[in-house]
Design an enzyme around this catalytic site. Structure first.
Site, PDB file in Angstrom:
ATOM      1  N   VAL A 111       3.928   0.875   2.400  1.00  0.00           N
ATOM      2  CA  VAL A 111       3.936  -0.514   3.400  1.00  0.00           C
ATOM      3  C   VAL A 111       4.232  -1.800   2.162  1.00  0.00           C
ATOM      4  O   VAL A 111       3.759  -1.745   1.155  1.00  0.00           O
ATOM      5  CB  VAL A 111       2.598  -1.011   3.530  1.00  0.00           C
ATOM      6  N   GLY A 169       0.930  -1.305   0.027  1.00  0.00           N
ATOM      7  CA  GLY A 169      -0.114  -0.089   0.044  1.00  0.00           C
ATOM      8  C   GLY A 169       0.961   1.341  -0.126  1.00  0.00           C
ATOM      9  O   GLY A 169       2.127   1.201   0.402  1.00  0.00           O
ATOM     10  N   GLN A 170       0.309   2.435  -0.529  1.00  0.00           N
ATOM     11  CA  GLN A 170       0.981   3.714  -0.546  1.00  0.00           C
ATOM     12  C   GLN A 170       0.124   4.678   0.063  1.00  0.00           C
ATOM     13  O   GLN A 170      -1.190   4.577  -0.064  1.00  0.00           O
ATOM     14  CB  GLN A 170       1.286   4.093  -1.900  1.00  0.00           C
ATOM     15  N   ASP A 216      -8.612   9.078  10.752  1.00  0.00           N
ATOM     16  CA  ASP A 216      -8.711   8.418   9.454  1.00  0.00           C
ATOM     17  C   ASP A 216      -9.267   7.321   9.320  1.00  0.00           C
ATOM     18  O   ASP A 216      -8.378   6.372   8.739  1.00  0.00           O
ATOM     19  CB  ASP A 216      -7.162   8.548   8.840  1.00  0.00           C
ATOM     20  N   THR A 274       2.641   9.747   3.515  1.00  0.00           N
ATOM     21  CA  THR A 274       3.906   9.881   4.012  1.00  0.00           C
ATOM     22  C   THR A 274       4.807   8.651   4.155  1.00  0.00           C
ATOM     23  O   THR A 274       5.776   8.585   4.858  1.00  0.00           O
ATOM     24  CB  THR A 274       3.665  10.281   5.549  1.00  0.00           C
ATOM     25  N   ALA A 275       4.099   7.813   3.681  1.00  0.00           N
ATOM     26  CA  ALA A 275       5.031   6.225   3.799  1.00  0.00           C
ATOM     27  C   ALA A 275       4.382   5.090   2.899  1.00  0.00           C
ATOM     28  O   ALA A 275       3.014   5.244   2.143  1.00  0.00           O
ATOM     29  CB  ALA A 275       4.611   5.627   5.337  1.00  0.00           C
ATOM     30  N   LYS A 291       6.587  -0.774   7.476  1.00  0.00           N
ATOM     31  CA  LYS A 291       6.251   0.668   7.030  1.00  0.00           C
ATOM     32  C   LYS A 291       7.456   1.522   6.850  1.00  0.00           C
ATOM     33  O   LYS A 291       7.985   1.606   7.907  1.00  0.00           O
ATOM     34  CB  LYS A 291       5.133   0.945   7.990  1.00  0.00           C
TER      35      LYS A 291
END
Length: 729
Positions: free
Chosen positions: A23, A16-17, A135, A20-21, A38
Site C-alpha cells: 500500500v 504498508g506491506q 483477518d 499479496t500487496a 493498494k
C-alpha cells in the site's frame, strides 16, 4: 514512480506491506488529494481468479464510516494490473497506536470506548452484508481524526474476506496467528490436518484478542518465549482456556499457565467498564464454537455497554474513584445498587455529597437528571460504618535491566520498554495527585456538613431545653392547683402522678449538662486547630504546586526523544563511528533519566501519597466516631423531646378537667357549709377564700394555656431545622 490514469505514487512512499500487496501513499493527478493505493504483487496473481476478484467484490458492497472506503478500481499504466484507490488514513493503524510507549499498558478508557464503538459498528456492517473478514487485528484497523478531533477507527484489508452467511462454513485458511481462532491455528500454524470447518464466528475470537490487546497493551495468550517461538504451547493455551478466563500467560520456561478472568492491574480501564467488558471477552474467546456467543448476542451486549452513560463517584473512606456505567433511563435505586457493587457500601449506608451539599436522590429519579459529573467533580459517597482505606490500585512496575552491550535491536526494544514504564509512572503520579486533591475537597466538605449537623443538634438541644423548662413550670403550677384543691377536701388522685412526672422532668433537665459537655467537646474537635480540623490534608501528601507530574513529564520527554532516535538507529542497521558514539552516550542518558524519574516517582509521589493515605484513614476513623457520638446526642435530644411531649400532653388533659374541678370546689363548699350552720364571720371567710382560690386557679389555667401556645409556635419555627444544606432531587 507509478501511476494510473488518475493517480500517481512513489514506490518509496510505502504505507504498508502484506503477503499479496503493498500500500502506497498516492495523489490524485488533478486535485492533489491523498489516497491509499493498494498495488498487488506477483504472488497475488498465483491465486485463483475468483479469489483475486473477491476483495474487489467485497469492497464494492461496503459503505460505512467504520470501513475504509473504496473510491475506484484502476489499472497501473505499464503493467495493466488492477490497483485499489482507497481512503487515506494518515494516523496509521490501531497497532501504530498500541506501539506508542504511552499505550504500553493499554489505551485510556475514553479511547478504548471509541475503538469498541467503531470496531463493533464496522463488524455489524460486515454481518449485515453477509461478509466474514477472517483477518481482524490491530494492524487492519485504521485510524483517522474526525471533524470533532476524536479518533475514528475503520476496518481495512479485505483480502481474506469472503461472503458467508451465519449458517455457512469455510475451510480455507487466512489470518494472523496471534489472533487466529484455535481451530484455524491448529491447521494453519501447526500444519495439522483435520476435517473441521469454520463459521462466521471465527471473527469474534480475533475481535476478542484485539480488544484485550487494546485494553492492556499485551496479547491475552502468551507462552514464555512468545507466541511465534513456542507454537505448541500457544496452541495448548488457546485450546485449554477454562471457561470464564480471558488470558493465559506462561511466566517461566516449561512453567504452568496462569489463567485469569480479570484484566491486569496495570490496565487503565475503570472497574465499572471492566465488569461489563470481561464477560463479553470470556464468551467470544471460546474455542468451542458451540459455547461461543453468536453475533446477535455479541452485538447486543456491546451495544448495551456503549449506550450507557457514566456517573463519576469518589468513595471518601476508601479513597477510590469509580465510574458507574448506567443507562439514562435507570433510576436512583439502580444507581445505589451499582455503587454497592463497586464499593460494597450498602444502599442504606450510602451518604452522597455533591459540590459541598448533601445529595438526596429520590429512588424513582432517572439517571439522566442526576447532576453532571467529571473525574475532577464527582459525587462523593461516604458510609455510616467503618471502612478500610484502599487507595489507588496500580501495578508496581520496575525498570527493565539495561545491558551495557552495544546492540541496535536490543537497545531499541529496551528503550521502548523503559519509556513505557516511565509513561506508566507519570500517569500513575497524576492519578495519585488527583486522588489526594479529591480527598482534600471531600474532607473539607465533610467537616462543613458535620458542623451543620452539630449546629442542628445544638439547635435541637436548645429547643428541648426551652420545652423542658416550660413543661416543668406548667407541672409546678398544676401541682399548686391540685394542692389547693386538696385544701378544700376535694379528691385529687392525680397529684401523686403529677409529682412523679415533675421528678422525671427534673431528672431530664439535669441530664442536659452531660449533653452540653459532650457538645462542647465535639465543638473543640471541629474548631480550627482541633483534632478533626482539615489542616492535616493541606500539610500531608503532594500538591499541584509541587509540580511532581510536570517534573516527571520533562524526564519522560527526554527519554521518549532517545527512544525515537534508537528506532531510527535500528532502521539504519549499522551506524558510522560518530553516530555509534552518540548512540552510546544517549544510552547512558536514558539510564540516568529513567532512574531519576523512577526515584522521583517513588520518593516524592508514592511515599508522600502513602503517608497521606495513612493519615486519611486515621482521620476518617476519628470522624466516624465523632459522627456516631453526635448522632447519639441528637437521638437523646429527640428521645427527651418525645418524653417531654408525652408529659405535656398529659398535663394538657389535666388542664382541661380543671374547670370542672373548680366548679366542684365551689359546690363542695356550699354543700359542706349547709349542715354546719357556721357563724356569719366564718361563712364570709370561707367565701372569700374560695373566690381567691378560684381566681388563682383561673390564672394558672390561663398561664398554662399561654405556655402551650408559645410551645406550639416555637415548634412550628423549628420544624424545618434539619433540612438545611441539602439538595433533594
Amino acid at each position: 514512480m507509478q501511476s494510473t490514469s488518475n493517480h500517481l505514487w512513489l514506490l518509496s512512499d510505502i504505507l504498508g506491506q502484506g503477503a499479496t500487496a503493498n500500500v502506497f501513499r498516492g495523489r490524485h493527478k488533478k486535485t492533489g488529494d491523498l489516497y491509499a493505493v493498494k498495488v498487488f504483487n506477483n504472488i497475488s496473481f498465483l491465486r485463483p481468479v475468483d479469489v483475486q476478484m473477491r476483495e474487489f467484490e467485497v469492497l464494492k458492497k461496503l459503505n460505512h464510516k467504520n470501513i475504509v472506503k473504496l473510491f475506484a478500481i484502476e489499472e497501473e499504466t505499464t503493467t495493466r494490473h488492477k490497483v485499489l484507490i482507497m481512503e487515506f488514513c494518515p494516523c496509521g493503524s490501531l497497532y501504530t497506536v498500541l506501539e506508542e510507549p504511552s499505550n504500553a499498558y493499554g489505551l485510556p478508557e475514553s479511547e478504548f470506548l471509541i475503538v469498541l464503538r467503531d470496531v463493533v459498528g464496522g463488524m455489524n456492517h460486515l454481518r449485515e452484508n453477509g461478509i466474514v473478514h477472517r483477518d481482524i487485528k490491530p494492524g487492519n484497523i485504521m485510524r483517522v481524526i474526525g471533524e470533532d478531533g476524536q479518533s475514528v477507527y475503520k476496518l481495512t484489508d479485505f483480502g481474506a474476506a469472503r461472503e458467508l452467511e451465519d449458517d455457512e462454513q469455510f475451510v480455507s485458511l487466512y489470518g494472523t496467528e496471534e489472533y487466529l481462532h484455535p481451530d484455524m491455528y491448529e491447521r494453519a500454524v501447526l500444519r495439522k490436518d483435520h476435517q473441521k470447518k469454520y463459521g462466521a464466528t471465527v471473527d469474534l475470537w480475533s475481535v476478542g484478542v484485539t480488544f484485550y490487546h487494546a485494553a492492556t497493551g499485551s496479547l491475552p495468550f502468551r507462552p514464555f518465549e512468545g507466541p511465534r517461538r513456542n507454537k505448541e504451547v500457544m496452541y495448548k493455551i488457546i485450546t485449554g482456556k477454562p471457561s470464564g478466563a480471558i488470558s493465559g500467560v506462561q511466566k517461566a520456561e516449561n512453567g504452568p499457565i496462569d489463567w485469569s478472568g480479570d484484566m491486569p492491574l496495570s490496565c487503565s480501564l475503570s472497574q465499572g467498564l471492566q465488569a461489563l467488558l470481561t464477560p463479553v471477552l470470556a464468551n467470544i474467546l471460546e474455542a468451542d464454537q458451540e459455547k461461543c456467543w453468536g453475533f446477535d448476542q455479541f452485538f447486543a451486549e456491546t451495544s448495551d455497554v456503549l449506550h450507557r452513560m457514566v456517573i463519576h463517584v469518589f468513595s471518601l473512606q476508601h479513597m477510590t474513584a469509580h465510574k458507574i456505567y448506567i443507562h439514562s433511563y435507570n433510576t436512583a435505586a439502580v444507581f445505589h445498587e451499582l455503587v454497592y457493587k463497586q464499593t460494597k457500601i450498602v444502599s442504606s449506608n450510602q451518604e452522597l455529597i455533591y459540590e459541598g451539599r448533601r445529595l438526596v436522590l429520590e429512588l424513582g429519579r432517572l439517571a439522566q437528571h442526576f447532576p453532571k459529573t467529571t473525574e475532577e467533580n464527582p459525587i462523593f459517597v461516604t458510609s455510616r460504618e467503618q471502612l478500610n482505606t484502599v487507595g489507588l490500585r496500580y501495578e508496581k512496575i520496575s525498570l527493565p535491566k539495561i545491558h551495557p552491550r552495544y546492540d541496535l535491536d536490543g537497545d531499541a526494544s529496551m528503550a521502548k520498554a523503559v519509556t513505557g514504564v516511565v509513561c506508566y509512572a507519570c500517569r500513575t503520579a497524576s492519578t495519585l495527585l488527583l486522588y489526594q486533591e479529591l480527598m482534600r475537597k471531600g474532607v473539607r466538605w465533610l467537616v462543613e456538613l458535620v458542623k451543620d449537623d452539630y449546629n442542628e443538634t445544638v439547635h435541637k438541644k436548645t429547643e428541648v431545653v426551652i420545652t423542658l423548662d416550660f413543661c416543668i413550670r406548667n407541672i409546678e403550677k398544676t401541682v399548686k392547683v391540685y394542692e389547693k384543691l386538696m385544701k378544700v377536701n376535694l379528691e385529687a388522685a392525680e397529684l401523686g402522678e403529677i409529682s412523679d412526672i415533675h421528678t422525671k422532668l427534673l431528672r431530664l433537665s439535669s441530664s442536659q449538662g452531660t449533653i452540653e459537655s459532650s457538645l462542647q467537646d465535639i465543638s473543640s474537635r471541629l474548631s480550627p486547630g482541633g483534632l478533626l480540623a482539615d489542616t492535616w490534608a493541606h500539610q500531608e501528601g503532594t500538591h499541584p504546586r509541587d509540580r511532581n507530574v510536570e517534573k516527571l513529564q520533562v524526564l519522560l520527554n527526554c527519554i521518549t526523544e532517545i527512544y525515537y532516535q534508537f528506532k531510527k538507529d535500528k532502521a539504519e542497521r549499522r551506524l558510522a563511528y560518530n553516530e555509534e558514539q552518540i548512540h552510546k552516550f544517549d544510552k547512558q542518558k536514558l539510564y540516568y533519566h529513567a532512574t531519576k524519574a523512577m526515584s522521583h516517582f517513588s520518593e516524592e509521589c508514592v511515599r508522600k501519597y502513602e503517608a497521606f493515605k495513612d493519615k486519611s484513614e486515621e482521620w476518617m476513623r476519628k470522624m466516624l466516631h465523632l459522627r456516631k457520638q453526635l448522632l447519639s446526642l441528637t437521638n437523646q435530644c429527640f428521645d427527651i423531646e418525645e418524653e417531654v411531649s408525652k408529659y405535656q400532653d398529659y398535663t394538657n388533659e389535666l388542664q382541661e378537667t380543671l374547670p370542672q374541678k373548680m366548679l366542684a370546689a365551689s359546690g363542695g363548699v356550699k354543700h359542706a357549709m349547709a349542715p354546719i350552720y357556721p357563724s356569719s364571720n366564718t361563712l364570709v371567710e370561707m367565701t372569700l377564700g374560695m373566690k381567691k382560690l378560684k381566681e388563682e386557679m383561673e390564672g394558672v389555667v390561663k398561664e398554662l394555656a399561654e405556655n402551650n401556645h408559645i410551645l406550639e409556635r416555637f415548634g412550628s419555627l423549628t420544624m424545618d431545622g434539619g433540612l438545611r444544606n441539602v439538595d433533594c432531587l
